[in-house]
Design a protein around this motif. Structure first.
Motif, mmCIF file in Angstrom:
data_model
loop_
_atom_site.group_PDB
_atom_site.id
_atom_site.type_symbol
_atom_site.label_atom_id
_atom_site.label_comp_id
_atom_site.label_asym_id
_atom_site.label_seq_id
_atom_site.Cartn_x
_atom_site.Cartn_y
_atom_site.Cartn_z
ATOM 1 N N HIS A 54 44.308 41.308 -12.313
ATOM 2 C CA HIS A 54 42.931 41.540 -12.720
ATOM 3 C C HIS A 54 42.814 41.174 -14.076
ATOM 4 O O HIS A 54 42.818 42.330 -14.840
ATOM 5 N N LEU A 55 42.550 40.179 -14.573
ATOM 6 C CA LEU A 55 42.398 39.875 -15.981
ATOM 7 C C LEU A 55 40.941 39.902 -16.377
ATOM 8 O O LEU A 55 40.057 39.244 -15.929
ATOM 9 N N LYS A 56 40.838 40.627 -17.368
ATOM 10 C CA LYS A 56 39.463 40.918 -17.865
ATOM 11 C C LYS A 56 39.137 39.773 -19.030
ATOM 12 O O LYS A 56 40.157 39.673 -19.978
ATOM 13 N N PRO A 57 38.086 39.107 -19.052
ATOM 14 C CA PRO A 57 37.922 38.257 -20.008
ATOM 15 C C PRO A 57 37.730 38.620 -21.581
ATOM 16 O O PRO A 57 36.887 39.693 -21.581
ATOM 17 N N ILE A 58 37.868 37.858 -22.329
ATOM 18 C CA ILE A 58 37.908 38.343 -23.977
ATOM 19 C C ILE A 58 36.721 37.753 -24.269
ATOM 20 O O ILE A 58 36.085 36.617 -24.074
ATOM 21 N N SER A 59 35.981 38.480 -25.320
ATOM 22 C CA SER A 59 34.608 37.928 -25.778
ATOM 23 C C SER A 59 34.848 36.531 -26.568
ATOM 24 O O SER A 59 35.875 36.329 -26.969
ATOM 25 N N LYS A 60 34.007 35.830 -26.793
ATOM 26 C CA LYS A 60 33.962 34.196 -27.596
ATOM 27 C C LYS A 60 34.450 34.664 -28.807
ATOM 28 O O LYS A 60 35.047 33.784 -29.445
ATOM 29 N N ASP A 61 33.721 35.758 -29.449
ATOM 30 C CA ASP A 61 34.152 36.186 -30.661
ATOM 31 C C ASP A 61 35.632 36.312 -31.031
ATOM 32 O O ASP A 61 36.343 35.803 -31.865
ATOM 33 N N LEU A 62 36.151 37.153 -30.358
ATOM 34 C CA LEU A 62 37.542 37.544 -30.314
ATOM 35 C C LEU A 62 38.257 36.416 -29.879
ATOM 36 O O LEU A 62 39.596 35.925 -30.791
ATOM 37 N N ARG A 63 38.109 35.520 -29.052
ATOM 38 C CA ARG A 63 38.875 34.161 -28.653
ATOM 39 C C ARG A 63 38.895 33.268 -29.837
ATOM 40 O O ARG A 63 40.068 32.842 -30.352
ATOM 41 N N LYS A 64 37.891 33.012 -30.557
ATOM 42 C CA LYS A 64 37.652 32.230 -31.660
ATOM 43 C C LYS A 64 38.477 33.015 -32.948
ATOM 44 O O LYS A 64 39.147 32.131 -33.482
ATOM 45 N N ARG A 65 38.384 34.148 -32.995
ATOM 46 C CA ARG A 65 39.131 34.826 -34.154
ATOM 47 C C ARG A 65 40.841 34.734 -33.910
ATOM 48 O O ARG A 65 41.492 34.461 -34.824
ATOM 49 N N LEU A 66 41.183 35.045 -32.800
ATOM 50 C CA LEU A 66 42.779 34.715 -32.366
ATOM 51 C C LEU A 66 43.237 33.288 -32.362
ATOM 52 O O LEU A 66 44.023 33.176 -33.070
ATOM 53 N N TYR A 67 42.390 32.176 -32.112
ATOM 54 C CA TYR A 67 42.942 30.969 -32.176
ATOM 55 C C TYR A 67 42.665 30.495 -33.490
ATOM 56 O O TYR A 67 43.660 29.636 -33.779
ATOM 57 N N GLN A 68 41.856 30.990 -34.249
ATOM 58 C CA GLN A 68 41.817 30.579 -35.914
ATOM 59 C C GLN A 68 43.153 30.968 -36.472
ATOM 60 O O GLN A 68 43.837 30.451 -37.019
ATOM 61 N N ARG A 69 43.391 32.237 -36.152
ATOM 62 C CA ARG A 69 44.677 32.966 -36.535
ATOM 63 C C ARG A 69 46.181 32.309 -36.138
ATOM 64 O O ARG A 69 46.785 31.961 -37.066
ATOM 65 N N ARG A 70 45.872 31.643 -35.029
ATOM 66 C CA ARG A 70 47.415 31.000 -34.422
ATOM 67 C C ARG A 70 47.192 29.502 -35.046
ATOM 68 O O ARG A 70 48.233 29.269 -35.541
ATOM 69 N N GLN A 71 46.247 28.964 -35.261
ATOM 70 C CA GLN A 71 46.115 27.771 -35.891
ATOM 71 C C GLN A 71 46.743 27.796 -37.400
ATOM 72 O O GLN A 71 47.384 27.009 -37.854
#
Length: 95
Positions: A54-71
């Motif tokens: 049961h995966l809980k979706p993450i917020s758009k804000d958190l997703r944006k911050r995580l992917y920016q950090r990864r890039q």
């Protein structure tokens, strides 16, 4: 598979936040197939007793911050750094 088993043994000898870590191997090879379809539709009656994830979706804000950090990390590294990491992994395997 041997590396995964060693990782589980090593993790089970660790502590996090004052509590023992309990790790186990998962037979799942495709995590997309391991997700509960009923939960995704908002209708899983089994709750915590369901055998699917049961995966809980993450917020758009958190997703944006995580992917920016990864890039930033992927664009900042050099080939020599990745070669050094590969060499250190090879040394660790030999031990």
């Amino acid at each position: 598979e041997e590396d995964a088993e060693k990782a589980v043994v090593d993790l089970n000898n660790r502590w996090f936040d004052g509590r023992a870590v309990y790790a186990e191997l998962s037979p799942v090879t495709d995590f997309h197939e391991a997700c509960c379809r009923q939960y995704q539709m908002g209708d899983c009656p089994r709750g915590g007793f369901c055998n699917f994830m049961h995966l809980k979706p993450i917020s758009k804000d958190l997703r944006k911050r995580l992917y920016q950090r990864r890039q930033k990390k992927t664009h900042g590294g050099s080939r020599s750094q990745s070669r050094d990491r590969s060499r250190s992994r090879e040394r660790d395997r030999r031990r």
